[in-house]
Each structure stands twice: as C-alpha cells, then as structure tokens.
Design a protein around this motif. Structure first.
Motif, PDB file in Angstrom:
ATOM      1  N   ASN A   4      44.042  37.207  39.437  1.00 27.80           N
ATOM      2  CA  ASN A   4      44.102  36.283  40.568  1.00 27.80           C
ATOM      3  C   ASN A   4      45.427  35.535  40.645  1.00 27.80           C
ATOM      4  O   ASN A   4      46.124  35.591  41.647  1.00 27.80           O
ATOM      5  CB  ASN A   4      42.955  35.269  40.489  1.00 27.80           C
ATOM      6  CG  ASN A   4      41.654  35.850  40.969  1.00 27.80           C
ATOM      7  OD1 ASN A   4      41.635  36.829  41.696  1.00 27.80           O
ATOM      8  ND2 ASN A   4      40.563  35.250  40.545  1.00 27.80           N
ATOM      9  N   ASN A   5      45.775  34.835  39.605  1.00 26.33           N
ATOM     10  CA  ASN A   5      46.962  33.987  39.650  1.00 26.33           C
ATOM     11  C   ASN A   5      47.830  34.302  38.435  1.00 26.33           C
ATOM     12  O   ASN A   5      47.589  33.813  37.332  1.00 26.33           O
ATOM     13  CB  ASN A   5      46.536  32.515  39.660  1.00 26.33           C
ATOM     14  CG  ASN A   5      47.675  31.609  40.022  1.00 26.33           C
ATOM     15  OD1 ASN A   5      48.796  32.048  40.194  1.00 26.33           O
ATOM     16  ND2 ASN A   5      47.383  30.327  40.135  1.00 26.33           N
TER      17      ASN A   5
ATOM     18  N   ASN B   2      41.264  34.631  34.730  1.00 24.14           N
ATOM     19  CA  ASN B   2      42.039  35.116  35.873  1.00 24.14           C
ATOM     20  C   ASN B   2      41.751  36.566  36.215  1.00 24.14           C
ATOM     21  O   ASN B   2      42.216  37.057  37.221  1.00 24.14           O
ATOM     22  CB  ASN B   2      43.529  34.938  35.617  1.00 24.14           C
ATOM     23  CG  ASN B   2      43.924  33.491  35.552  1.00 24.14           C
ATOM     24  OD1 ASN B   2      43.391  32.674  36.294  1.00 24.14           O
ATOM     25  ND2 ASN B   2      44.851  33.162  34.679  1.00 24.14           N
TER      26      ASN B   2
END
Length: 70
Positions: A50-51, A65
């Motif tokens: 995700n990030n 994540n």
C-alpha cells in the motif's frame, strides 16, 4: 568358528538395501510434490504494498502494508 547365519536376501543384505533405497526415494518424491504444490499455491496469490514510503528495514510492522490481491 563358522558363520552360518549369512543371508544375502535378509534385511541386512540386498533386501534391506532395496527397502532403504525405496524409502528414501519415496521421501524425496513426497517432499518434492509438497514443495511444488506450495510454490503453485503462493504463485496464485500476488500481493501489493500500500504505502512504500512507510516501509522500514527489518521492521515487524511492514506486514501491515502488504495486501493480498484476489
């Protein structure tokens, strides 16, 4: 003293060697099949992060994540 208990086809002879060989080969085949099936299962579950900017080196929180795509 004479050794009269010799037996070529006893468990400590050719038969034992064949049993040991078949046992080892069957273990090898079993582990290979299990490994291939595990790789195929994981290959069908791609994931994305995700990030990326929040990732840290050797941090246990990095797993948060990771998202498995379906």
């Amino acid at each position: 003293m004479e050794n009269t208990n010799r037996n070529v086809f006893g468990l400590n002879g050719v038969t034992g060697m064949l049993i040991a060989t078949v046992l080892l080969l069957s273990i090898l085949v079993g582990l290979t099949v299990m490994g291939i099936s595990a790789q195929q299962e994981v290959a069908n579950k791609p994931y994305k992060i995700n990030n990326i900017s929040t990732l840290k080196v050797r941090d246990k929180d990095n797993i948060k994540n990771k998202v498995i795509e379906k």
